[in-house]
Design a protein around this motif. Sequence first.
Motif, PDB file in Angstrom:
ATOM      1  N   GLU A 143       5.653   6.320   4.821  1.00 16.35           N
ATOM      2  CA  GLU A 143       5.294   7.208   5.997  1.00 16.35           C
ATOM      3  C   GLU A 143       6.503   7.004   7.240  1.00 16.35           C
ATOM      4  N   ASN A 181       2.370   2.517   2.313  1.00 12.89           N
ATOM      5  CA  ASN A 181       2.388   3.235   3.670  1.00 12.89           C
ATOM      6  C   ASN A 181       3.577   3.014   4.242  1.00 12.89           C
ATOM      7  N   GLN A 217       1.093  -1.176   0.021  1.00 10.73           N
ATOM      8  CA  GLN A 217      -0.123  -0.062   0.136  1.00 10.73           C
ATOM      9  C   GLN A 217       0.737   1.372  -0.016  1.00 10.73           C
ATOM     10  N   ASN A 247      -0.944   6.911  -0.165  1.00  9.79           N
ATOM     11  CA  ASN A 247       0.046   6.091   0.473  1.00  9.79           C
ATOM     12  C   ASN A 247      -0.020   5.998   1.897  1.00  9.79           C
ATOM     13  N   PHE A 248      -1.445   6.120   2.302  1.00 15.49           N
ATOM     14  CA  PHE A 248      -1.892   5.772   3.800  1.00 15.49           C
ATOM     15  C   PHE A 248      -2.331   4.423   3.859  1.00 15.49           C
ATOM     16  N   ASN A 249      -2.582   4.090   5.130  1.00 14.83           N
ATOM     17  CA  ASN A 249      -3.355   2.668   5.243  1.00 14.83           C
ATOM     18  C   ASN A 249      -4.953   3.151   5.163  1.00 14.83           C
ATOM     19  N   GLN A 250      -5.413   2.504   4.234  1.00  9.46           N
ATOM     20  CA  GLN A 250      -6.901   2.764   3.807  1.00  9.46           C
ATOM     21  C   GLN A 250      -7.746   2.207   4.857  1.00  9.46           C
TER      22      GLN A 250
END
Lengths: 256, 319
Positions: free
Chosen positions: A94, A91, A89, B87-90
């Motif tokens: 981050e 993430n 994904q 690009n964040f956790n959905q």
Amino acid sequence: MGNRTMIALQTLWIKECTRFLRIWIQTLVPPAITMSLYFVIFGNLIGSRIGQMGGFSYMEFIVPGLIMMAVITNSYSNVSSSFYSAKFQHNIEELLVAPIPNWVIIAGFVGGGVARAILIGIIVTCVSMLFVDITLHSIPIIIITLLLTSILFATAGLINAIFAKSFDDISVVPTFVLTPLTYLGGVFYSLTLLPEFWQWVSKINPIVYMVNGFRYGFLGVSDVNYMHSLGLLVVFNVVLLGFAYSLINRGVGIRS
Amino acid sequence: MNALNIKGLTKVYKGGTRALNGINLEVKQGDFFALLGPNGAGKSTTIGIISSLVNKTSGTADIFEYSLDAQPVEAKSCIGLVPQEFNFNQFETLTQIVVNQAGYYGVPRNVAKERAEKYLKQLDLWEKRNQPARNLSGGMKRRLMIARALMHEPRMLILDEPTAGVDIEIRRSMWTFLKEINEQGITIILTTHYLEEAEMLCRNIAIIDKGVIVQNTSMKSLLATLNIETFILDLAGEHQSIALSGFEYRLLDPHTLEVDVAKEESLNNVFEQLSSQKIEVLSMRNKSNRLEELFVRLVESGREELANKEKTQKELANG
């Protein structure tokens, strides 16, 4: 360790724990059901015909191995799926853009895997208490073995996820490596039942040392010397953690 | 002081693709800076290296007074990144996403929660704070990424196509917000394919193509180099032929005329000539955005230059 680093580590660890608690039906319930089935089938139905093993009832004998089996599987799969999902994904970015030392990324993910493994260990222990009275020979040995094993397999899961390029890649190792090694790791039998050659072959399997170390903590009996188990766990942990650190440092699988 | 100082930045990907070819770039503190270029020009690679997502092959990058190589923690703390892709956790809620991001920068949880309220309210996301991010619309997701990037209160904000796929109303509200935070002192680097966005917001601009900076100047002086503007005139009635002396023009269809007007020429001259032919103009508009015209010209001339250079080198090599 700076306060900022500590906050970052705490944040990542809480995030990881929140993740597996949020999907508790997928993460916490299945091991409880699977282990209950093992206890019913192998412990009650078949175990009652097997009789004693290592001086204990068959049910008592398999309890530590079954707990260890759940710990190994869950610490591994927690980190491999969480880290690979973060890569998939994107993430993980981050963390990569933030001023976090690389060891914090490892500690956060591995810490999440260890937390899940301990929780599963407690759940499976509680389930086993419905079937058998549990003996505790040495609580410190149980705790040390549990911690070192869960750290080891959580780190192995992390390394798997670092190299993984698809979801298939994170299921290959548990299916074709971890499960056979665990089943052949002395969970359901004592190595003394095997012919000498297969005893020797079994001792190449590192999981034998973990299962037996854990069993020693519960029952005070083991097919291998506990100090060998402990030594092996420490060496494997140092090697795998060092390897994971080097991979993250070089950005393998996470940076272009 | 420069917010960003890049020297000789080169990136060669595995397989030999040379994404950046020793670029130099300076962005002044407090600037609103546009980094433009066609797809595959090297914008995202540059941003990736600055934000530590891409390993550089050679060169240096300093963020404010910190070297990205020698003081990565300090340098990274100065940057807030809004990437091109979500690009964040959905599956996490908006609050979890922004509070966690602040935590990664060492912001204590109680402070992070206060900032989450501030930025989610400013970006009109507060009502959705307890919903998983996957429930948001595209525009909301873009705003969420801006809120997340601001949580550690960075000195420089890098926006990689922040308004892609966003409707015009939300885009305009995002422009207003970005202008406000820039006025508060945050340096902003923007990449975008909406050139009117860059023209409206940015004071300085660099155009990159094939890993080389082909132009780096102020927006004002760049636009001043535009000598010709093309206008489209909608005409009353049908016309098969029109005569305009002193102008390049094309009759696109019997109702539409396209005229190139040089900077020193007057539009009145066009209208007078049309009027004398009894042609009535109903409406008029620019053919394209001014920056768009310049962008196309600069990229094309840069490519011609590069092709000529390669040709010369080949000829020299062949003796």
